[in-house]
Design an enzyme around this catalytic site. Structure first.
Site, PDB file in Angstrom:
ATOM      1  N   LYS A 282      47.836  39.883  41.098  1.00  0.00           N
ATOM      2  CA  LYS A 282      46.666  39.014  40.905  1.00  0.00           C
ATOM      3  C   LYS A 282      45.696  39.663  39.928  1.00  0.00           C
ATOM      4  O   LYS A 282      45.097  38.996  39.077  1.00  0.00           O
ATOM      5  CB  LYS A 282      45.976  38.754  42.241  1.00  0.00           C
ATOM      6  CG  LYS A 282      44.797  37.777  42.168  1.00  0.00           C
ATOM      7  CD  LYS A 282      43.462  38.455  41.938  1.00  0.00           C
ATOM      8  CE  LYS A 282      42.325  37.463  41.856  1.00  0.00           C
ATOM      9  NZ  LYS A 282      41.033  38.094  41.496  1.00  0.00           N
TER      10      LYS A 282
ATOM     11  N   GLU B  36      34.938  35.570  37.311  1.00  0.00           N
ATOM     12  CA  GLU B  36      34.865  36.786  38.117  1.00  0.00           C
ATOM     13  C   GLU B  36      34.098  37.860  37.359  1.00  0.00           C
ATOM     14  O   GLU B  36      34.440  38.213  36.231  1.00  0.00           O
ATOM     15  CB  GLU B  36      36.271  37.270  38.487  1.00  0.00           C
ATOM     16  CG  GLU B  36      36.254  38.360  39.547  1.00  0.00           C
ATOM     17  CD  GLU B  36      37.622  38.643  40.144  1.00  0.00           C
ATOM     18  OE1 GLU B  36      37.864  39.801  40.522  1.00  0.00           O
ATOM     19  OE2 GLU B  36      38.444  37.704  40.220  1.00  0.00           O
TER      20      GLU B  36
ATOM     21  N   HIS C 192      32.883  46.872  41.089  1.00  0.00           N
ATOM     22  CA  HIS C 192      32.896  45.431  41.308  1.00  0.00           C
ATOM     23  C   HIS C 192      31.554  44.949  41.840  1.00  0.00           C
ATOM     24  O   HIS C 192      31.019  43.942  41.370  1.00  0.00           O
ATOM     25  CB  HIS C 192      34.010  45.068  42.284  1.00  0.00           C
ATOM     26  CG  HIS C 192      34.079  43.603  42.592  1.00  0.00           C
ATOM     27  ND1 HIS C 192      34.605  42.689  41.716  1.00  0.00           N
ATOM     28  CD2 HIS C 192      33.647  42.890  43.668  1.00  0.00           C
ATOM     29  CE1 HIS C 192      34.524  41.479  42.232  1.00  0.00           C
ATOM     30  NE2 HIS C 192      33.949  41.577  43.416  1.00  0.00           N
TER      31      HIS C 192
ATOM     32  N   ASP D  56      48.212  26.508  29.296  1.00  0.00           N
ATOM     33  CA  ASP D  56      48.360  26.044  30.673  1.00  0.00           C
ATOM     34  C   ASP D  56      48.501  27.245  31.606  1.00  0.00           C
ATOM     35  O   ASP D  56      49.586  27.788  31.776  1.00  0.00           O
ATOM     36  CB  ASP D  56      49.601  25.141  30.761  1.00  0.00           C
ATOM     37  CG  ASP D  56      49.763  24.497  32.131  1.00  0.00           C
ATOM     38  OD1 ASP D  56      49.105  24.941  33.089  1.00  0.00           O
ATOM     39  OD2 ASP D  56      50.564  23.555  32.235  1.00  0.00           O
TER      40      ASP D  56
END
Length: 439
Positions: free
Chosen positions: A280, A85, A393, A296
Site C-alpha cells: 500500500k 495523504e 507522519h 486509471d
C-alpha cells in the site's frame, strides 16, 4: 418514506441538486452551498468537468503537488502528484534527495504486452475447435484492419491470438487469449473494439465450418474484454550504493541499516499481513503520479496487487540485497499506462502534469511511476526501522488537526513551532491549542 426517482440523469444539474436537497439534505442546507462552492468559475471549464462522467453535481478536489529532485536514468525530473495523504509527497521528496547524491534511480521497461480475452462456451470435439481456430485466425486479424490501421502506423497492433482450453477449470469454457502492443495509448478502447470484432467473426464463421456438427456450430460468446492483469507489461526500478553510504546518522552504521532494512523487506516477502501495508505504501507513490497524469489508478491497483500474488501467496513487490558491499533495492511491477487518449488531452491539470514530465512516452511514464513507488517504499521502510513511522507522519498530519479545530494563522504558527520539539498526537495538539486560547 423516500420514493425512487426515474429519469434522474435527464435532469439539469440544478434540478439534480434541488432533488438531492429536498430528499436527503433538508436539514443540511449548508451542504448544498458546499456543492456550488466547488464549481469552477470558468463555465467552459466546469462544463468540461461535468461531461467527464454522469450525474455530475460538483468537483471533488485533491491536492496537486510536486516532488522535485528525482534523478531517473541521469535525468533530473520533478514528479507531479495528486494525493490527499499528508506525508506522501514529503516522503517521496526526501527519498529523491537521498538517492540523488548516490547515483539516482535506474529504470527500464522489460516488456509492454497487454492482454484481452474472448470468453466462450463450446460443446464438442476440442480437436475440431483447434482446426477451426487455425483456419479462422487470419480472418479475424483481417477483419480488424480498419481498427488497427492507425495503431500499426505507430508501431503497435495485434501481437498474437491463442486458443486456450479452460475446461479443467469450468465445463465447456474456452477463450481466445489475445496480446497487443498499444504504444503510447493505455489502449482499453482499442483492445475491446478488436476483441468484439474477433468474437463476431469467430461466432459467424463457426456456423459455416463444415467439420462442425450443428451443435458444435452454436458457439456461445460469453464476453469480450481486456484484462487489467498485465504480467508481461513490466517495468523495473532500482537504486544501489555502497553499504557505507547508506546512512547519515552516527547512531546506526550503513551495515546495520542495510541488515535491518533487508530484514524488513524479507518480512514483507513472507508475511501477507505486513505485505499488504508494505505494498500500500508503494501504491501511495504510484497512484499519486497515475492520478496526476490522468491514468486509471483502479486498473493499475488491480493489476499490481494480482502480480503480488503470482506465486500463490501475497508478497512484497520490492526486494533488497547486499552483494560485494553494494546495497541494492529494486522492484518489478506491471504497469499499463498511456500518454495519449483518455483525459490526457482533455483535463487541463493532466496536460500540465505531462508538460512537467516533458511529455513522456508511455514507456518513460512507466519508468517514472515505478520510481515513484520505489521511492515511497524506501522512505517508509527507512522510517519504520529508524525513528518509527508516526514521528514524520504525525508532524505532516498536524495541519489537518489544526484545520479541524479551525485554528487561526497565529495559532498554527505557534503550534507548528511548538511541535518541532514535541511528539504530535491528536490529544496533545488539542491540549496545546486550548492552552493558547485560554491565554
Amino acid at each position: 418514506m423516500i420514493s425512487p426517482i426515474s429519469g434522474f440523469s435527464k435532469l439539469t444539474k440544478k434540478e439534480k441538486i434541488d432533488w438531492l436537497a429536498e430528499t436527503y439534505l433538508k436539514d443540511q442546507p449548508e451542504d448544498v452551498r458546499v456543492l456550488r462552492q466547488y464549481w469552477n468559475e470558468d463555465s467552459r471549464l466546469q462544463q468540461l468537468h461535468d461531461e467527464f462522467t454522469e450525474n455530475t453535481l460538483s468537483n471533488f478536489y485533491l491536492p496537486f503537488g510536486l516532488a522535485p529532485n528525482f534523478l531517473i536514468n541521469k535525468e533530473l525530473l520533478a514528479l507531479p502528484m495528486a494525493i490527499e495523504e499528508s506525508s506522501v509527497i514529503a516522503a517521496a521528496s526526501k527519498a529523491a534527495k537521498f538517492w540523488r547524491s548516490r547515483g539516482g534511480f535506474k529504470a527500464e521497461v522489460i516488456d509492454m504486452q497487454k492482454i484481452g480475452q474472448v470468453h466462450f462456451s463450446y460443446t464438442g470435439d476440442p480437436e475440431k475447435l483447434t482446426g477451426f481456430f487455425e483456419e479462422v485466425k487470419p480472418k479475424m486479424i483481417e477483419a480488424v484492419k480498419p481498427i488497427t490501421k492507425n495503431m500499426e502506423k505507430r508501431g503497435g497492433g495485434i501481437l498474437n491470438i491463442e486458443l486456450k482450453d479452460k475446461t479443467e477449470s469450468l465445463n465447456n469454457y474456452f477463450q481466445l487469449h489475445c496480446t497487443f502492443d498499444t504504444q503510447d495509448s493505455m489502449g482499453a478502447n482499442f483492445i475491446n473494439s478488436c476483441l468484439e470484432k474477433f468474437a463476431d467473426v469467430f461466432q459467424q464463421e463457426a456456423k459455416e465450418f463444415e467439420a462442425f456438427t450443428e451443435e458444435e456450430k452454436q458457439i456461445e460468446i460469453i464476453m469480450s474484454i481486456l484484462s487489467n492483469y498485465v504480467p508481461h507489461c513490466l517495468v523495473r526500478s532500482e537504486v544501489s550504493c555502497p553499504v557505507e553510504e547508506l546512512f547519515e546518522d552516527d547512531q546506526m552504521s550503513g551495515q546495520e541499516f542495510a541488515e535491518k532494512f533487508i530484514q524488513a523487506i524479507k518480512i514483507a516477502e513472507v508475511e501477507p499481513y505486513r505485505a499488504v501495508t508494505h505494498n500500500k505504501g508503494i501504491m501511495n507513490g504510484i497512484d499519486a503520479v497515475v492520478l496526476a497524469t490522468g491514468n486509471d489508478f483502479r486498473a493499475v491497483e488491480a493489476g499490481i496487487h494480482a502480480y503480488a500474488s503470482k506465486s500463490g501467496n501475497y508478497s512484497s513487490l520490492s526486494h533488497a540485497k547486499v552483494e560485494d558491499g553494494i546495497f541494492t533495492f529494486w522492484m518489478e511491477i506491471p504497469l499499463a499506462l498511456g500518454t495519449v487518449g483518455g483525459l490526457t488531452s482533455l483535463h487541463p491539470l493532466v496536460k500540465l502534469a505531462l508538460d512537467i514530465l516533458q511529455q513522456p512516452s508511455a514507456k518513460k511514464l512507466m519508468k517514472i511511476v515505478a520510481v515513484a513507488g520505489l521511492a515511497q517504499n524506501f522512505a517508509a521502510v527507512r522510517s519504520l526501522i529508524t525513528t518509527g513511522i508516526q514521528q514524520g507522519h504525525m508532524k505532516m498530519h498536524l495541519m489537518n488537526i489544526l484545520n479541524q479545530q479551525n485554528a487561526t494563522r497565529e495559532e498554527k504558527l505557534a503550534l507548528t513551532d511548538y511541535f518541532k520539539h514535541h511528539t504530535v498526537t491528536h490529544s496533545s495538539v488539542i491540549e496545546q491549542l486550548q492552552k493558547i486560547r485560554l491565554q
